[in-house]
Write a protein that holds these residues in place. Structure first.
Motif, PDB file in Angstrom:
ATOM      1  N   GLN A  46       0.843  -1.210   0.000  1.00 10.18           N
ATOM      2  CA  GLN A  46       0.000   0.000   0.000  1.00 10.18           C
ATOM      3  C   GLN A  46       0.874   1.254   0.000  1.00 10.18           C
ATOM      4  OE1 GLN A  46      -0.320  -2.600   2.041  1.00 10.18           O
ATOM      5  NE2 GLN A  46      -2.349  -3.448   1.630  1.00 10.18           N
ATOM      6  N   ARG A 101       0.784  -4.337  -8.238  1.00  6.92           N
ATOM      7  CA  ARG A 101      -0.655  -4.576  -8.371  1.00  6.92           C
ATOM      8  C   ARG A 101      -1.095  -5.899  -7.749  1.00  6.92           C
ATOM      9  NH1 ARG A 101      -3.497  -1.753 -12.696  1.00  6.92           N
ATOM     10  NH2 ARG A 101      -2.099  -0.374 -13.835  1.00  6.92           N
ATOM     11  N   ASP A 102      -0.329  -6.968  -8.015  1.00  3.49           N
ATOM     12  CA  ASP A 102      -0.737  -8.300  -7.562  1.00  3.49           C
ATOM     13  C   ASP A 102      -0.750  -8.435  -6.041  1.00  3.49           C
ATOM     14  OD1 ASP A 102      -0.989  -9.026 -10.179  1.00  3.49           O
ATOM     15  OD2 ASP A 102       0.972 -10.021 -10.303  1.00  3.49           O
ATOM     16  N   GLN A 103      -0.181  -7.474  -5.350  1.00  2.00           N
ATOM     17  CA  GLN A 103      -0.111  -7.529  -3.894  1.00  2.00           C
ATOM     18  C   GLN A 103      -1.182  -6.669  -3.226  1.00  2.00           C
ATOM     19  OE1 GLN A 103       4.081  -7.105  -2.492  1.00  2.00           O
ATOM     20  NE2 GLN A 103       4.578  -6.977  -4.683  1.00  2.00           N
ATOM     21  N   SER A 152      -5.361  -5.427  -2.749  1.00  2.00           N
ATOM     22  CA  SER A 152      -6.734  -5.921  -2.804  1.00  2.00           C
ATOM     23  C   SER A 152      -7.424  -5.391  -4.052  1.00  2.00           C
ATOM     24  CB  SER A 152      -7.497  -5.481  -1.560  1.00  2.00           C
ATOM     25  OG  SER A 152      -7.561  -4.066  -1.496  1.00  2.00           O
ATOM     26  N   GLU A 153      -8.517  -6.023  -4.435  1.00  2.00           N
ATOM     27  CA  GLU A 153      -9.210  -5.656  -5.673  1.00  2.00           C
ATOM     28  C   GLU A 153      -9.682  -4.210  -5.658  1.00  2.00           C
ATOM     29  OE1 GLU A 153     -12.323  -8.255  -6.800  1.00  2.00           O
ATOM     30  OE2 GLU A 153     -11.075 -10.060  -6.801  1.00  2.00           O
ATOM     31  N   ASN A 154     -10.206  -3.761  -4.511  1.00  2.00           N
ATOM     32  CA  ASN A 154     -10.727  -2.393  -4.472  1.00  2.00           C
ATOM     33  C   ASN A 154      -9.601  -1.371  -4.582  1.00  2.00           C
ATOM     34  OD1 ASN A 154      -9.851  -3.034  -1.814  1.00  2.00           O
ATOM     35  ND2 ASN A 154     -11.001  -1.280  -1.019  1.00  2.00           N
ATOM     36  N   VAL A 203      -6.713  -1.913  -6.193  1.00  2.00           N
ATOM     37  CA  VAL A 203      -6.279  -1.984  -7.593  1.00  2.00           C
ATOM     38  C   VAL A 203      -7.216  -1.164  -8.479  1.00  2.00           C
ATOM     39  CG1 VAL A 203      -6.007  -3.496  -9.590  1.00  2.00           C
ATOM     40  CG2 VAL A 203      -5.098  -4.188  -7.365  1.00  2.00           C
ATOM     41  N   ALA A 204      -8.503  -1.260  -8.222  1.00  2.00           N
ATOM     42  CA  ALA A 204      -9.473  -0.517  -9.027  1.00  2.00           C
ATOM     43  C   ALA A 204      -9.275   0.986  -8.861  1.00  2.00           C
ATOM     44  CB  ALA A 204     -10.894  -0.914  -8.631  1.00  2.00           C
ATOM     45  N   GLN A 251      -6.088   2.004 -10.636  1.00  2.00           N
ATOM     46  CA  GLN A 251      -6.282   2.043 -12.086  1.00  2.00           C
ATOM     47  C   GLN A 251      -7.046   3.289 -12.518  1.00  2.00           C
ATOM     48  OE1 GLN A 251      -4.837   0.094 -14.179  1.00  2.00           O
ATOM     49  NE2 GLN A 251      -5.744   1.065 -15.982  1.00  2.00           N
TER      50      GLN A 251
END
Length: 291
Positions: free
Chosen positions: A185, A231-233, A235-237, A239-240, A243
């Protein structure tokens, strides 16, 4: 308001008092100025302008600590006062820059020139000052090298609204991780800020400095690389959200740059052998290059 000025020339009390009075629009009688030999008990603490003059050594001779009462109007900025003072005396006047490095100063000359200068102070009990570099030729300092001063560019404040929004989200939902150096983060936050700074400087034609050191430019391209790697480390939210910040920045970077066939990597000493592993941003460059 307070002002801190240094002059290359050694100045008399009367000269300083007269110049300050004219610059600030007050009577000389309203300027209380002292030096190391003045009895402090004789000071007029109610004067509109209070000034302490100290003798220093090295490439500067005089230090002026100035306090102007709030009732004095208008109150010039430090740059305005230094420039006006330099032209009146005349003298070469240095004043601190806004950036963090203690060596970051501006110099105002009697011909109206205002340029950046690097001023180093020794660690002696009574520091000796050395004018190391100026960014524009100064007639009365022919011995001082003329060169750009890269460290101040790194410290210049640049608004990063998209990164700020990302930071606020992380601090709300991942407060501990976002403040711990080295966590995914923290890395995402730090690298996004670096990438946005580069894009915003490009957008503003490299304001406020007018240029970008090549090592700093390279660091900020590498920051964009690291955003893809982290990115792969996340959480989805997160990353979104990341992006959604990257998309407009990437688009703006692409819009403001031209296709590059290797000049940029050569300038930045990035081996061509690794070019296949580099992001597309390494294949575009500002035109002209900002250094």
């Amino acid at each position: 308001m307070t002002y801190n000025l240094l002059t290359v020339e050694s100045l008399h009390l009367d000269t300083v008092a007269a110049a300050l009075a004219q610059c600030l629009g007050v009577s000389v009688r309203d300027v209380d100025i002292v030096d190391e030999d003045t009895d402090q008990d004789l000071r007029n603490w109610d004067a509109l302008v209070l000034c302490e003059k100290t003798t220093v050594s090295g490439d500067v001779s005089t230090s002026l600590d100035i306090y102007v009462q709030d009732s004095v109007r208008p109150q010039p900025t430090e740059r305005e006062l230094a420039s006006a003072f330099a032209q009146l005396v005349p003298a070469l006047v240095l004043f601190p820059a806004e950036e963090a490095p203690p060596s970051a100063y501006w110099l105002a000359a009697e011909d109206g020139l205002v340029t950046r200068v690097r001023l180093n102070a020794s660690d002696d009990e009574e520091p000796r000052y050395t004018i190391d570099t100026v960014e524009a030729p100064v007639t009365r300092l022919p011995q001082v090298p003329v060169a750009r001063i890269p460290e101040v560019v790194r410290e210049q404040p640049i608004a990063t609204p998209l990164a700020a929004a990302f930071t606020a989200h992380l601090q709300r939902f991942h407060p501990e991780e976002s403040r711990t150096p080295g966590t995914p983060q923290w890395l995402a936050n730090d690298r996004l800020c670096a990438w946005e700074k580069l894009v915003r400087q490009l957008e503003s034609d490299w304001a406020p400095s007018g240029w970008c050191p090549p090592d700093l430019y390279r660091e900020r391209l590498e920051a964009r690389d690291e955003l893809d790697q982290v990115r792969d480390q996340l959480s989805e939210n997160v990353v979104a959200l990341l992006q959604s910040a990257l998309e407009p920045l990437d688009a703006l970077f692409a819009e403001l740059t031209v296709e590059d066939t290797g000049l940029l990597r050569k300038e930045l000493h990035r081996p061509d052998a690794r070019s296949s592993a580099l992001g597309w941003w390494w294949n575009r460059r500002p035109d002209p290059l900002p250094w």
